[in-house]
Write a protein that holds these residues in place. Structure first.
Motif, PDB file in Angstrom:
ATOM      1  N   GLU A 198     -25.043 -72.726 -48.948  1.00  0.00           N
ATOM      2  CA  GLU A 198     -26.392 -72.171 -48.872  1.00  0.00           C
ATOM      3  C   GLU A 198     -27.291 -73.172 -48.159  1.00  0.00           C
ATOM      4  OE1 GLU A 198     -27.247 -69.086 -52.562  1.00  0.00           O
ATOM      5  OE2 GLU A 198     -27.776 -71.171 -52.814  1.00  0.00           O
ATOM      6  N   ASP A 255     -22.678 -72.804 -61.824  1.00  0.00           N
ATOM      7  CA  ASP A 255     -23.493 -71.784 -61.160  1.00  0.00           C
ATOM      8  C   ASP A 255     -22.655 -70.964 -60.176  1.00  0.00           C
ATOM      9  OD1 ASP A 255     -26.081 -70.604 -60.736  1.00  0.00           O
ATOM     10  OD2 ASP A 255     -26.196 -71.617 -58.797  1.00  0.00           O
ATOM     11  N   LYS A 280     -18.941 -57.606 -53.689  1.00  0.00           N
ATOM     12  CA  LYS A 280     -19.092 -57.808 -52.250  1.00  0.00           C
ATOM     13  C   LYS A 280     -17.933 -57.170 -51.476  1.00  0.00           C
ATOM     14  CE  LYS A 280     -21.925 -61.920 -52.677  1.00  0.00           C
ATOM     15  NZ  LYS A 280     -23.127 -61.922 -51.838  1.00  0.00           N
ATOM     16  N   LYS A 326     -25.532 -76.405 -52.286  1.00  0.00           N
ATOM     17  CA  LYS A 326     -26.879 -75.957 -51.911  1.00  0.00           C
ATOM     18  C   LYS A 326     -27.441 -76.942 -50.892  1.00  0.00           C
ATOM     19  CE  LYS A 326     -27.898 -73.174 -55.819  1.00  0.00           C
ATOM     20  NZ  LYS A 326     -28.358 -71.880 -55.324  1.00  0.00           N
ATOM     21  N   HIS A 360     -21.410 -60.999 -59.541  1.00  0.00           N
ATOM     22  CA  HIS A 360     -21.772 -60.110 -58.434  1.00  0.00           C
ATOM     23  C   HIS A 360     -20.903 -60.343 -57.197  1.00  0.00           C
ATOM     24  CE1 HIS A 360     -24.174 -63.478 -56.928  1.00  0.00           C
ATOM     25  NE2 HIS A 360     -24.372 -62.838 -55.805  1.00  0.00           N
ATOM     26  N   TYR A 361     -20.124 -61.450 -57.167  1.00  0.00           N
ATOM     27  CA  TYR A 361     -19.211 -61.620 -56.035  1.00  0.00           C
ATOM     28  C   TYR A 361     -18.158 -60.512 -56.011  1.00  0.00           C
ATOM     29  CZ  TYR A 361     -21.134 -65.291 -53.376  1.00  0.00           C
ATOM     30  OH  TYR A 361     -21.955 -65.943 -52.512  1.00  0.00           O
ATOM     31  N   PHE A 385     -18.444 -71.795 -50.239  1.00  0.00           N
ATOM     32  CA  PHE A 385     -19.757 -71.173 -50.449  1.00  0.00           C
ATOM     33  C   PHE A 385     -20.805 -72.181 -50.029  1.00  0.00           C
ATOM     34  CE2 PHE A 385     -23.582 -71.258 -52.960  1.00  0.00           C
ATOM     35  CZ  PHE A 385     -24.015 -69.946 -53.034  1.00  0.00           C
ATOM     36  N   ARG A 443     -25.633 -70.791 -44.169  1.00  0.00           N
ATOM     37  CA  ARG A 443     -25.258 -69.865 -45.219  1.00  0.00           C
ATOM     38  C   ARG A 443     -23.904 -69.295 -44.859  1.00  0.00           C
ATOM     39  NH1 ARG A 443     -26.509 -65.476 -48.890  1.00  0.00           N
ATOM     40  NH2 ARG A 443     -26.066 -63.457 -47.947  1.00  0.00           N
ATOM     41  N   GLN A 477     -19.749 -63.563 -46.126  1.00  0.00           N
ATOM     42  CA  GLN A 477     -21.121 -63.460 -45.629  1.00  0.00           C
ATOM     43  C   GLN A 477     -21.472 -64.684 -44.810  1.00  0.00           C
ATOM     44  OE1 GLN A 477     -22.726 -63.158 -49.559  1.00  0.00           O
ATOM     45  NE2 GLN A 477     -23.407 -65.264 -49.602  1.00  0.00           N
ATOM     46  N   ARG A 518     -36.364 -73.255 -58.802  1.00  0.00           N
ATOM     47  CA  ARG A 518     -35.495 -72.766 -59.878  1.00  0.00           C
ATOM     48  C   ARG A 518     -34.751 -73.959 -60.489  1.00  0.00           C
ATOM     49  NH1 ARG A 518     -30.509 -70.524 -58.598  1.00  0.00           N
ATOM     50  NH2 ARG A 518     -29.723 -69.242 -60.286  1.00  0.00           N
ATOM     51  N   HIS A 529     -18.011 -67.392 -59.369  1.00  0.00           N
ATOM     52  CA  HIS A 529     -17.846 -66.672 -58.098  1.00  0.00           C
ATOM     53  C   HIS A 529     -16.592 -67.128 -57.338  1.00  0.00           C
ATOM     54  CE1 HIS A 529     -21.707 -65.264 -59.115  1.00  0.00           C
ATOM     55  NE2 HIS A 529     -22.449 -66.181 -58.531  1.00  0.00           N
ATOM     56  N   LYS A 575     -24.248 -63.783 -66.355  1.00  0.00           N
ATOM     57  CA  LYS A 575     -24.031 -65.175 -66.689  1.00  0.00           C
ATOM     58  C   LYS A 575     -25.379 -65.837 -66.977  1.00  0.00           C
ATOM     59  CE  LYS A 575     -24.170 -67.895 -62.472  1.00  0.00           C
ATOM     60  NZ  LYS A 575     -24.862 -67.295 -61.404  1.00  0.00           N
TER      61      LYS A 575
HETATM   62  C1  BG6 Z   1     -25.981 -66.784 -58.115  1.00  0.00           C
HETATM   63  C2  BG6 Z   1     -26.332 -68.238 -58.296  1.00  0.00           C
HETATM   64  O1  BG6 Z   1     -25.059 -66.387 -59.077  1.00  0.00           O
HETATM   65  O2  BG6 Z   1     -25.434 -66.610 -56.824  1.00  0.00           O
HETATM   66  C3  BG6 Z   1     -27.304 -68.694 -57.236  1.00  0.00           C
HETATM   67  O3  BG6 Z   1     -26.913 -68.405 -59.585  1.00  0.00           O
HETATM   68  C4  BG6 Z   1     -26.764 -68.378 -55.868  1.00  0.00           C
HETATM   69  O4  BG6 Z   1     -27.572 -70.079 -57.353  1.00  0.00           O
HETATM   70  C5  BG6 Z   1     -26.319 -66.926 -55.780  1.00  0.00           C
HETATM   71  O5  BG6 Z   1     -27.801 -68.616 -54.930  1.00  0.00           O
HETATM   72  C6  BG6 Z   1     -25.632 -66.624 -54.467  1.00  0.00           C
HETATM   73  O6  BG6 Z   1     -25.464 -65.253 -54.309  1.00  0.00           O
HETATM   74  P1  BG6 Z   1     -25.332 -64.629 -52.866  1.00  0.00           P
HETATM   75  O7  BG6 Z   1     -25.032 -63.197 -53.135  1.00  0.00           O
HETATM   76  O8  BG6 Z   1     -26.643 -64.845 -52.160  1.00  0.00           O
HETATM   77  O9  BG6 Z   1     -24.228 -65.359 -52.162  1.00  0.00           O
END
Ligand code: BG6
Length: 482
Positions: free
Chosen positions: A213, A232, A179, A334, A175-176, A211, A339, A370, A220, A237, A145
């Protein structure tokens, strides 16, 4: 034999994603002997540099042990670097020559990993198609992406790619999908008699997908500000997690049958509107624990006065027989207090409660993605001992207790291996993507067009209080204090 079987071409080899994520992941797979043994890596980018330069930039992210030095040497010995422009076809012909010059290079399979900014994406894919495709081995292209920024731009990109590659050659990474707990959803739902019959509007009161963080944009901000938290994290995700949680049972567990069901459930969701959202943006906390926490607008790379949301909550209704009326609440942000990523399925009250009013709480099934993967179910039990009152407890499958010795692979490790085996199950199909954009595009345009102001929230908190109120009003019961 020295014959090369597979070549990974990493476009954007000098960039951030390559250095922090892709090269380290290739290294972990190589270290653990999971990649084909006669593999070669070719880095490609505009900068003038050597493999040695690339190594110096990447090693800090590779978590290298002293005992692994020799193997790391072998890894970098299997790598070459080609410098070239992204727009110039002749540069890609040079890249192709490099591959053909490898032993058996002509027959080797090719994986093209595009770790590139969206601005050069179209040129690079065209050049790969025109100059770099293997004539004998297979070709697969991994793309990251952003897949556009709204319905139209994403469709344009999809059409461009469809003109160059077949869908089975395209691996769109989310990438989710790599997991453990996200992959587990399919098994939990469809390999247990326990959940299937109660997975519906008659039994489930709400579903919350979260989600969080605990850090901000960390320099960034320039990139982030062009997209915002909805693009994002939520549109990709969290929506992947939503589709896996809500889809009907696929006719088989093959990649297209599963993705067919994911698309179908998305088709039952109307475009999101502002009434169903809470937007936030974090502000600094000069008294933040340890260090002073910078606000989003204090990030020098973020444009002054930006109204880009760093927090978003949204409610969706899935208008089908299974789900109509059950709120699916997605929340992401964010610079929050922790987390965490999880799916929380809250069940309805037991009908005809016979216990002391107010004591019995709703059951809740939590799949924690996570940190510390877990599946647990909040349930009522008799208070142990003399007391006979019901008490809330948990049936708890915490992976670090039950599966102590299993090393959990990183999401990217699994996904890159899938590319070699040709499994597209955990990659995004183009119709999934366009359904997700259909749902988000009108509200994104409205937010941007009207410059809708996000609600400020302090760095390190739960986000705007309005979000918690929204969730409570949507029918989600917080079981205790939060
Ligand atoms: C990314 C986002 O796709 O996923 C980031 O661009 C985010 O902003 C990240 O921090 C989160 O991934 P993970 O695997 O740490 O939950």
């Amino acid at each position: 034999s020295t014959d090369v079987s597979d070549v990974v071409v990493l476009c954007g080899a000098s960039g951030d994603l390559a250095k922090k994520k892709i090269i380290p992941t290739l290294w972990w797979l190589f270290r653990d002997d999971l990649l084909p043994s006669n593999i070669r890596f070719v880095g490609y980018a505009r900068s003038k540099m050597t493999v040695q330069n690339l190594r110096e930039k990447t090693e800090p992210f590779m978590k290298l042990k002293d005992s692994e030095k020799a193997k790391a040497n072998k890894f970098f010995d299997s790598m070459s670097y080609v410098q070239g422009s992204y727009t110039d076809k002749s540069a890609f012909e040079k890249l192709n020559k490099e591959i053909l010059g490898l032993p058996n290079g002509c027959n080797a399979n090719r994986v093209f990993y595009l770790a590139l900014p969206p601005t050069v994406f179209a040129d690079v894919t065209r050049n790969i198609h025109d100059a770099c495709m293997s004539k004998c081995g297979w070709n697969r292209v991994i793309v990251e992406k952003p897949f556009g920024r709204d319905f139209d731009s994403s469709a344009e990109l999809s059409n461009h790619l469809a003109g160059l590659f077949r869908e089975d050659q395209l691996y769109r990474i989310d990438h989710y999908l790599g997991k453990e707990m996200v992959q587990n959803l399919l098994v939990l739902r469809f390999a247990n008699r326990l959940f299937g019959p109660i997975w519906d509007r008659n039994n489930i009161a709400s579903v919350m997908i979260t989600f969080k963080e605990p850090f901000g944009t960390k320099g960034r901000g320039g990139y982030f500000d062009q997209f915002g938290i909805i693009r994002d994290v939520m549109q990709n995700h969290l929506f992947q997690v939503l589709s896996l949680t809500a889809m009907e049972k696929p006719v088989s567990n093959n990649a297209d049958d599963i993705r067919d069901e994911k698309v179908k459930v998305l088709k039952c969701i109307k475009p999101l509107t502002l009434d169903d959202m809470v937007l936030g943006q974090y502000v600094g906390d000069p008294e933040g624990e340890g260090e002073a926490k910078e606000g989003y607008l204090d990030d020098a790379t973020v444009p002054k006065g930006s109204v880009t949301p760093t927090f978003a909550l949204a409610r969706f209704n899935i208008s089908n027989e299974r789900w109509d009326g059950v709120p699916f609440i997605l929340k992401c942000g964010k610079a929050l207090n922790e987390r965490k990523a999880e799916v929380r399925v809250q069940f309805r009250e037991v009908p005809g409660d016979i216990f002391t009013p107010g004591v019995v709480k709703r059951n809740e099934l939590v799949m924690r993605v996570q940190p510390n993967e877990a599946v647990y179910c909040k349930m009522m039990t008799k208070t142990p001992g003399m007391n006979v009152e019901p008490i809330e407890t948990e049936m708890d499958l915490s992976y670090n207790m039950r599966y102590k010795d299993v090393k959990m692979p990183d999401a990217y490790e699994r996904l890159i291996l899938d590319v070699f085996t040709g499994s597209q199950l955990n990659f995004v199909r183009s119709d999934e993507l366009s359904e997700a954009w259909r749902i988000f595009t009108p509200v994104l345009h409205q937010i941007e067009g009207e410059k809708v102001k996000p609600i400020p929230y302090k760095f390190g908190t739960r986000g705007p209080v309005e979000a918690d109120d929204f969730v409570k009003n949507a029918g989600f019961h917080y079981s205790s204090t939060y």
